[in-house]
Scaffold this motif. Sequence first.
Motif, PDB file in Angstrom:
ATOM      1  N   HIS A 178       0.880  -1.172   0.000  1.00  0.00           N
ATOM      2  CA  HIS A 178       0.000   0.000   0.000  1.00  0.00           C
ATOM      3  C   HIS A 178       0.916   1.220   0.000  1.00  0.00           C
ATOM      4  N   VAL A 179       0.788   2.048  -1.030  1.00  0.00           N
ATOM      5  CA  VAL A 179       1.698   3.188  -1.181  1.00  0.00           C
ATOM      6  C   VAL A 179       0.907   4.486  -1.340  1.00  0.00           C
ATOM      7  N   ILE A 180       1.546   5.604  -0.994  1.00  0.00           N
ATOM      8  CA  ILE A 180       0.960   6.933  -1.178  1.00  0.00           C
ATOM      9  C   ILE A 180       2.014   7.867  -1.754  1.00  0.00           C
ATOM     10  N   LYS A 181       1.541   8.943  -2.371  1.00  0.00           N
ATOM     11  CA  LYS A 181       2.440   9.985  -2.865  1.00  0.00           C
ATOM     12  C   LYS A 181       2.528  11.074  -1.813  1.00  0.00           C
ATOM     13  N   LEU A 182       3.733  11.341  -1.325  1.00  0.00           N
ATOM     14  CA  LEU A 182       3.916  12.362  -0.303  1.00  0.00           C
ATOM     15  C   LEU A 182       4.108  13.735  -0.935  1.00  0.00           C
ATOM     16  N   ILE A 183       3.466  14.733  -0.351  1.00  0.00           N
ATOM     17  CA  ILE A 183       3.580  16.113  -0.809  1.00  0.00           C
ATOM     18  C   ILE A 183       4.035  16.966   0.368  1.00  0.00           C
ATOM     19  N   THR A 184       5.105  17.710   0.174  1.00  0.00           N
ATOM     20  CA  THR A 184       5.623  18.580   1.233  1.00  0.00           C
ATOM     21  C   THR A 184       5.249  20.032   0.929  1.00  0.00           C
ATOM     22  N   LYS A 185       5.144  20.827   1.997  1.00  0.00           N
ATOM     23  CA  LYS A 185       4.776  22.230   1.867  1.00  0.00           C
ATOM     24  C   LYS A 185       5.874  23.101   2.464  1.00  0.00           C
ATOM     25  N   ASN A 186       6.357  24.050   1.673  1.00  0.00           N
ATOM     26  CA  ASN A 186       7.392  24.968   2.131  1.00  0.00           C
ATOM     27  C   ASN A 186       6.779  25.964   3.103  1.00  0.00           C
ATOM     28  N   SER A 187       7.296  25.998   4.328  1.00  0.00           N
ATOM     29  CA  SER A 187       6.724  26.866   5.368  1.00  0.00           C
ATOM     30  C   SER A 187       6.907  28.348   5.049  1.00  0.00           C
ATOM     31  N   ASP A 188       7.907  28.676   4.231  1.00  0.00           N
ATOM     32  CA  ASP A 188       8.173  30.081   3.892  1.00  0.00           C
ATOM     33  C   ASP A 188       7.361  30.548   2.682  1.00  0.00           C
ATOM     34  N   THR A 189       7.420  29.753   1.618  1.00  0.00           N
ATOM     35  CA  THR A 189       6.742  30.155   0.365  1.00  0.00           C
ATOM     36  C   THR A 189       5.317  29.617   0.263  1.00  0.00           C
ATOM     37  N   LYS A 196       9.998  12.533  -4.161  1.00  0.00           N
ATOM     38  CA  LYS A 196      10.388  11.507  -5.113  1.00  0.00           C
ATOM     39  C   LYS A 196       9.897  10.138  -4.639  1.00  0.00           C
ATOM     40  N   GLY A 197       9.340   9.373  -5.580  1.00  0.00           N
ATOM     41  CA  GLY A 197       8.914   8.014  -5.277  1.00  0.00           C
ATOM     42  C   GLY A 197       7.582   7.926  -4.544  1.00  0.00           C
ATOM     43  N   LEU A 198       7.263   6.711  -4.083  1.00  0.00           N
ATOM     44  CA  LEU A 198       6.019   6.426  -3.375  1.00  0.00           C
ATOM     45  C   LEU A 198       6.337   5.809  -2.025  1.00  0.00           C
ATOM     46  N   LYS A 199       5.727   6.349  -0.978  1.00  0.00           N
ATOM     47  CA  LYS A 199       6.007   5.852   0.380  1.00  0.00           C
ATOM     48  C   LYS A 199       5.130   4.655   0.702  1.00  0.00           C
ATOM     49  N   VAL A 200       5.764   3.628   1.258  1.00  0.00           N
ATOM     50  CA  VAL A 200       5.047   2.417   1.663  1.00  0.00           C
ATOM     51  C   VAL A 200       4.419   2.652   3.034  1.00  0.00           C
ATOM     52  N   ILE A 201       3.081   2.572   3.112  1.00  0.00           N
ATOM     53  CA  ILE A 201       2.401   2.769   4.393  1.00  0.00           C
ATOM     54  C   ILE A 201       2.021   1.443   5.044  1.00  0.00           C
ATOM     55  N   ALA A 202       2.002   0.361   4.244  1.00  0.00           N
ATOM     56  CA  ALA A 202       1.699  -0.955   4.805  1.00  0.00           C
ATOM     57  C   ALA A 202       2.162  -2.035   3.834  1.00  0.00           C
ATOM     58  N   VAL A 203       2.630  -3.147   4.408  1.00  0.00           N
ATOM     59  CA  VAL A 203       3.015  -4.319   3.613  1.00  0.00           C
ATOM     60  C   VAL A 203       2.147  -5.486   4.066  1.00  0.00           C
ATOM     61  N   ILE A 204       1.418  -6.083   3.145  1.00  0.00           N
ATOM     62  CA  ILE A 204       0.517  -7.176   3.500  1.00  0.00           C
ATOM     63  C   ILE A 204       1.334  -8.410   3.905  1.00  0.00           C
ATOM     64  N   LYS A 205       0.956  -8.982   5.028  1.00  0.00           N
ATOM     65  CA  LYS A 205       1.688 -10.124   5.572  1.00  0.00           C
ATOM     66  C   LYS A 205       1.700 -11.297   4.588  1.00  0.00           C
ATOM     67  N   ASP A 206       2.859 -11.943   4.467  1.00  0.00           N
ATOM     68  CA  ASP A 206       3.061 -13.138   3.639  1.00  0.00           C
ATOM     69  C   ASP A 206       2.904 -12.881   2.138  1.00  0.00           C
ATOM     70  N   SER A 207       2.885 -11.618   1.734  1.00  0.00           N
ATOM     71  CA  SER A 207       2.804 -11.270   0.310  1.00  0.00           C
ATOM     72  C   SER A 207       4.196 -11.343  -0.320  1.00  0.00           C
ATOM     73  N   PRO A 208       4.318 -11.305  -1.665  1.00  0.00           N
ATOM     74  CA  PRO A 208       5.641 -11.278  -2.300  1.00  0.00           C
ATOM     75  C   PRO A 208       6.519 -10.134  -1.789  1.00  0.00           C
ATOM     76  N   ALA A 209       5.944  -8.953  -1.602  1.00  0.00           N
ATOM     77  CA  ALA A 209       6.721  -7.819  -1.100  1.00  0.00           C
ATOM     78  C   ALA A 209       7.201  -8.075   0.330  1.00  0.00           C
ATOM     79  N   PHE A 210       6.343  -8.676   1.140  1.00  0.00           N
ATOM     80  CA  PHE A 210       6.696  -9.009   2.525  1.00  0.00           C
ATOM     81  C   PHE A 210       7.865  -9.995   2.549  1.00  0.00           C
ATOM     82  N   LYS A 211       7.803 -11.021   1.694  1.00  0.00           N
ATOM     83  CA  LYS A 211       8.843 -12.039   1.658  1.00  0.00           C
ATOM     84  C   LYS A 211      10.148 -11.490   1.080  1.00  0.00           C
ATOM     85  N   ALA A 212      10.033 -10.441   0.239  1.00  0.00           N
ATOM     86  CA  ALA A 212      11.232  -9.832  -0.340  1.00  0.00           C
ATOM     87  C   ALA A 212      11.918  -8.883   0.633  1.00  0.00           C
TER      88      ALA A 212
END
Length: 257
Positions: A178-189, A196-212
């Motif tokens: 399970h991935v999300i796109k992170l967006i940051t906000k500049n406190s000044d501007t 860059k990329g997609l952040k992993v928020i959860a890995v399903i147990k016993d899935s290919p990604a979990f085993k990798a």
Amino acid sequence: MCESLIITLSLREDSMPFKLIFIMLNLFSTLAIAEEANLFQVNYSTQSNNNLHSLQKKPDTKIYAGMNKEKDNIRMLEDGYDLMGVSSFQGPFVEPNQALKHAQAIEADAVLVYDRKINEMTRSARLRQIHDEMKKESKGEKNTVIEVSETDLKDKNSKFEFYATYWAKLPPPILGLHVIKLITKNSDTKETQQEKGLKVIAVIKDSPAFKAGIQKGDVVLAFNDANTESPEEFSKSVFKQQGNKVKIKYARDDEEK
């Protein structure tokens, strides 16, 4: 729900007793409908765009007492569930089995219920309230002494905040991320920028990604040497590679793997 009861009378319109009976019957019917309204159903909003529901024809829906919304959500994702929708409202106490009934109606596999009292009244404050009520009824008699029970001490005007999440069990995953796109906000501007990329928020147990060995918090940078810039495109790429070996580049603690 109760249906409205309509009575046809062959009497004059100015016959007051029968007009009163007709009004009372409709009033009781309306009250019955209002009492039967399931607030979990009334305040439900869908979170999934694909008409998500249980894979079972008659799911054995489970109900759980939620403890921490964020941690519970991650745990459900890791256990192979996906969020169907949520229900949120405030009001008098509602029995949790109403959430279960609604979950069964929409074919959910599980529902997590959270409740919190939002206007706690102390026992001493309730006693003062009862005493004031009794003084009014006794026409201001002094030194009124009243006997109260445990039921009397309950705050009849207490309000609760309810929140429920509804979940459906997914089929075995192709990859298991399970991935999300992170967006940051500049406190000044005040300008926003996509990370860059997609952040992993959860890995399903016993899935290919979990085993990798991919973990929650990793950032997926590339899938088969193609950059990953949106969860939707990533999902499509994964689906196309079902059954094949793939190469995933990801970062953990600023180290690419």
